[in-house]
Design an enzyme around this catalytic site. Structure first.
Site: not given
Ligand code: AMP
Length: 210
Positions: A8, A83, A122, A155, A166
């Protein structure tokens, strides 16, 4: 939209460049706030590091504030938001207030084994957010960001146990949001397998961008 690690962030950055609108990644915003040690960062740390979703009320405030900024006045590419169904409702309300309805929702798909492989290889730049992969997109110099020369990191939520959590959260909370967009005729489904370039051209073709 799409499971963690499907690409993404990479594809959203291409769309940002192609469309000339900001790339709004809620994950990036949360990671920056955690690095800064801000009040928001302290509140969200345990959720992010455990692979759980940050509560909807916090996310709603964050996205409303971000989309109200001047650089988002002519549009934006959202990455990682919404989400949950509650977040999708919040987004509808924020956009209705702006008189700017959602154009499209895009979902990238890939099998779980591929997701785990991608996430464990990653490496990301903590400074500029660039994303690399040890096998498929290695940086020019090992461990160093091509863009800003910072040291790359893994990360903390890209470990196998957190990846599984996740993926579970994604299936339970986010897949229903994609279904709701499908029912509204907004969803474009894009196969997330293949090279970054192949996925990018599928995505642009689906969106009708040259
Ligand atoms: P990502 O980088 O998009 O994979 O997001 C990393 C982490 O940030 C996720 O596993 C959640 O803990 C948090 N996070 C990111 N976007 C959201 C969202 N829209 N709602 C809730 N938690 C989020």
């Amino acid at each position: 939209m799409g499971p963690p690690g499907v690409g993404k962030g990479t594809q959203a950055a291409f769309l940002r460049d192609a469309l000339g609108v900001p790339h709004v990644s809620t994950g990036d915003i949360l990671r920056v706030s955690m690095q800064d040690g801000s009040a928001l960062g302290k509140k969200v740390k345990s959720f992010v590091e455990g692979g759980r979703l940050v509560p909807d009320d916090l996310m709603g405030d964050l996205i409303a504030e971000r989309l109200d900024r001047q650089d988002a006045a002519k549009g934006f590419v959202l990455d990682g938001f919404p989400r949950t169904m509650a977040q999708a409702d919040t987004l509808d309300r924020v956009l209705a207030r702006k008189g700017a309805p959602l154009d499209r929702a895009v979902i990238l798909t890939a099998p779980e084994a591929e997701i785990v492989r991608r996430l464990s290889g990653r490496r990301t730049c903590p400074k500029c957010g660039s994303v690399f992969h040890l096998d498929s997109r290695p940086p020019q110099a090992p461990g160093v960001c091509d863009n800003c020369r910072s040291a790359l990191v893994q990360r903390p939520d890209d470990t196998e146990q957190v990846i599984r959590e996740r993926l579970r959260v994604y299936a339970a909370q986010t897949v229903p949001v994609a279904e709701a967009y499908r029912q509204r005729g907004l969803l474009l489904e894009v196969d997330g397998m293949g090279s970054v370039e192949q996925i990018g051209s599928r995505l642009r073709a689906g969106l009708g961008i040259a």
